[in-house]
Design a protein around this motif. Structure first.
Motif, PDB file in Angstrom:
ATOM      1  N   LYS A  35     -36.744 -10.239 -42.428  1.00 24.62           N
ATOM      2  CA  LYS A  35     -35.602  -9.505 -41.874  1.00 24.62           C
ATOM      3  C   LYS A  35     -34.300  -9.966 -42.530  1.00 24.62           C
ATOM      4  CE  LYS A  35     -33.265  -8.397 -37.556  1.00 24.62           C
ATOM      5  NZ  LYS A  35     -33.271  -8.545 -36.104  1.00 24.62           N
ATOM      6  N   VAL A  36     -34.124 -11.270 -42.663  1.00 23.87           N
ATOM      7  CA  VAL A  36     -32.910 -11.808 -43.282  1.00 23.87           C
ATOM      8  C   VAL A  36     -32.855 -11.418 -44.762  1.00 23.87           C
ATOM      9  CG1 VAL A  36     -31.705 -13.933 -43.928  1.00 23.87           C
ATOM     10  CG2 VAL A  36     -32.647 -13.684 -41.634  1.00 23.87           C
ATOM     11  N   LEU A  37     -33.977 -11.510 -45.458  1.00 22.66           N
ATOM     12  CA  LEU A  37     -34.010 -11.110 -46.873  1.00 22.66           C
ATOM     13  C   LEU A  37     -33.629  -9.639 -47.024  1.00 22.66           C
ATOM     14  CD1 LEU A  37     -37.227 -12.893 -48.161  1.00 22.66           C
ATOM     15  CD2 LEU A  37     -34.859 -13.436 -48.735  1.00 22.66           C
ATOM     16  N   TYR A  38     -34.171  -8.799 -46.150  1.00 18.04           N
ATOM     17  CA  TYR A  38     -33.846  -7.380 -46.195  1.00 18.04           C
ATOM     18  C   TYR A  38     -32.345  -7.178 -46.010  1.00 18.04           C
ATOM     19  CZ  TYR A  38     -33.415  -2.513 -44.903  1.00 18.04           C
ATOM     20  OH  TYR A  38     -33.015  -1.202 -44.853  1.00 18.04           O
ATOM     21  N   GLN A  39     -31.765  -7.864 -45.035  1.00 16.00           N
ATOM     22  CA  GLN A  39     -30.335  -7.728 -44.767  1.00 16.00           C
ATOM     23  C   GLN A  39     -29.496  -8.173 -45.966  1.00 16.00           C
ATOM     24  OE1 GLN A  39     -30.161 -10.052 -41.181  1.00 16.00           O
ATOM     25  NE2 GLN A  39     -30.438  -8.289 -39.857  1.00 16.00           N
ATOM     26  N   ILE A  40     -29.863  -9.282 -46.574  1.00 17.66           N
ATOM     27  CA  ILE A  40     -29.133  -9.789 -47.743  1.00 17.66           C
ATOM     28  C   ILE A  40     -29.225  -8.797 -48.901  1.00 17.66           C
ATOM     29  CG2 ILE A  40     -29.107 -11.569 -49.549  1.00 17.66           C
ATOM     30  CD1 ILE A  40     -30.032 -13.554 -47.318  1.00 17.66           C
ATOM     31  N   LEU A  41     -30.448  -8.377 -49.221  1.00 16.22           N
ATOM     32  CA  LEU A  41     -30.649  -7.465 -50.352  1.00 16.22           C
ATOM     33  C   LEU A  41     -30.005  -6.109 -50.094  1.00 16.22           C
ATOM     34  CD1 LEU A  41     -34.324  -8.399 -51.251  1.00 16.22           C
ATOM     35  CD2 LEU A  41     -32.228  -9.098 -52.436  1.00 16.22           C
ATOM     36  N   ASN A  42     -30.067  -5.633 -48.869  1.00 17.98           N
ATOM     37  CA  ASN A  42     -29.438  -4.363 -48.518  1.00 17.98           C
ATOM     38  C   ASN A  42     -27.918  -4.460 -48.676  1.00 17.98           C
ATOM     39  OD1 ASN A  42     -29.676  -1.645 -47.584  1.00 17.98           O
ATOM     40  ND2 ASN A  42     -28.895  -2.323 -45.611  1.00 17.98           N
ATOM     41  N   LYS A  43     -27.344  -5.581 -48.255  1.00 18.68           N
ATOM     42  CA  LYS A  43     -25.901  -5.801 -48.404  1.00 18.68           C
ATOM     43  C   LYS A  43     -25.502  -5.801 -49.877  1.00 18.68           C
ATOM     44  CE  LYS A  43     -22.350  -9.132 -47.055  1.00 18.68           C
ATOM     45  NZ  LYS A  43     -22.108 -10.404 -46.357  1.00 18.68           N
ATOM     46  N   TRP A  44     -26.300  -6.520 -50.705  1.00 17.22           N
ATOM     47  CA  TRP A  44     -26.016  -6.548 -52.147  1.00 17.22           C
ATOM     48  C   TRP A  44     -26.111  -5.143 -52.729  1.00 17.22           C
ATOM     49  CZ3 TRP A  44     -29.320 -11.238 -54.212  1.00 17.22           C
ATOM     50  CH2 TRP A  44     -28.801 -12.425 -53.692  1.00 17.22           C
ATOM     51  N   ASN A  45     -27.142  -4.410 -52.334  1.00 17.14           N
ATOM     52  CA  ASN A  45     -27.361  -3.062 -52.847  1.00 17.14           C
ATOM     53  C   ASN A  45     -26.190  -2.148 -52.475  1.00 17.14           C
ATOM     54  OD1 ASN A  45     -28.998  -1.030 -54.148  1.00 17.14           O
ATOM     55  ND2 ASN A  45     -29.372  -0.205 -52.105  1.00 17.14           N
ATOM     56  N   ASN A  46     -25.724  -2.248 -51.250  1.00 17.34           N
ATOM     57  CA  ASN A  46     -24.589  -1.410 -50.810  1.00 17.34           C
ATOM     58  C   ASN A  46     -23.327  -1.743 -51.585  1.00 17.34           C
ATOM     59  OD1 ASN A  46     -26.102   0.023 -48.950  1.00 17.34           O
ATOM     60  ND2 ASN A  46     -25.605  -1.338 -47.263  1.00 17.34           N
ATOM     61  N   LYS A  47     -23.136  -3.004 -51.941  1.00 16.91           N
ATOM     62  CA  LYS A  47     -21.945  -3.375 -52.730  1.00 16.91           C
ATOM     63  C   LYS A  47     -22.022  -2.801 -54.135  1.00 16.91           C
ATOM     64  CE  LYS A  47     -20.446  -7.474 -50.324  1.00 16.91           C
ATOM     65  NZ  LYS A  47     -20.075  -8.890 -50.431  1.00 16.91           N
ATOM     66  N   ILE A  48     -23.231  -2.704 -54.677  1.00 19.47           N
ATOM     67  CA  ILE A  48     -23.408  -2.168 -56.028  1.00 19.47           C
ATOM     68  C   ILE A  48     -23.197  -0.650 -56.038  1.00 19.47           C
ATOM     69  CG2 ILE A  48     -25.117  -1.722 -57.847  1.00 19.47           C
ATOM     70  CD1 ILE A  48     -26.349  -4.466 -57.108  1.00 19.47           C
ATOM     71  N   ILE A  49     -23.720   0.027 -55.020  1.00 20.44           N
ATOM     72  CA  ILE A  49     -23.654   1.483 -54.963  1.00 20.44           C
ATOM     73  C   ILE A  49     -22.251   1.981 -54.646  1.00 20.44           C
ATOM     74  CG2 ILE A  49     -24.454   3.508 -53.663  1.00 20.44           C
ATOM     75  CD1 ILE A  49     -27.179   2.134 -53.430  1.00 20.44           C
ATOM     76  N   TYR A  50     -21.564   1.292 -53.745  1.00 17.82           N
ATOM     77  CA  TYR A  50     -20.272   1.801 -53.260  1.00 17.82           C
ATOM     78  C   TYR A  50     -19.134   1.096 -53.921  1.00 17.82           C
ATOM     79  CZ  TYR A  50     -23.258   3.944 -49.808  1.00 17.82           C
ATOM     80  OH  TYR A  50     -24.235   4.663 -49.207  1.00 17.82           O
TER      81      TYR A  50
END
Length: 50
Positions: A35-50
């Motif tokens: 769950k924590v890994l997903y949250q971290i990777l999702n946060k990184w992904n959102n910073k790259i996309i937006y």
């Protein structure tokens, strides 16, 4: 145990290297949950996309 994993390349970004080291920690209590890994990777992904 320290030093038994593969060497992380010197050109690996610090954030990535820190996450890798945390996932490789010999003590399972120090490792991130999925769950924590997903949250971290999702946060990184959102910073790259937006």
């Amino acid at each position: 145990m320290v030093g038994l994993g593969p060497k992380i390349s010197d050109d690996t970004p610090k954030l990535d290297a820190n996450l890798i080291m945390k996932c490789w920690d010999a003590k399972s209590d120090n490792r991130s949950t999925v769950k924590v890994l997903y949250q971290i990777l999702n946060k990184w992904n959102n910073k790259i996309i937006y």
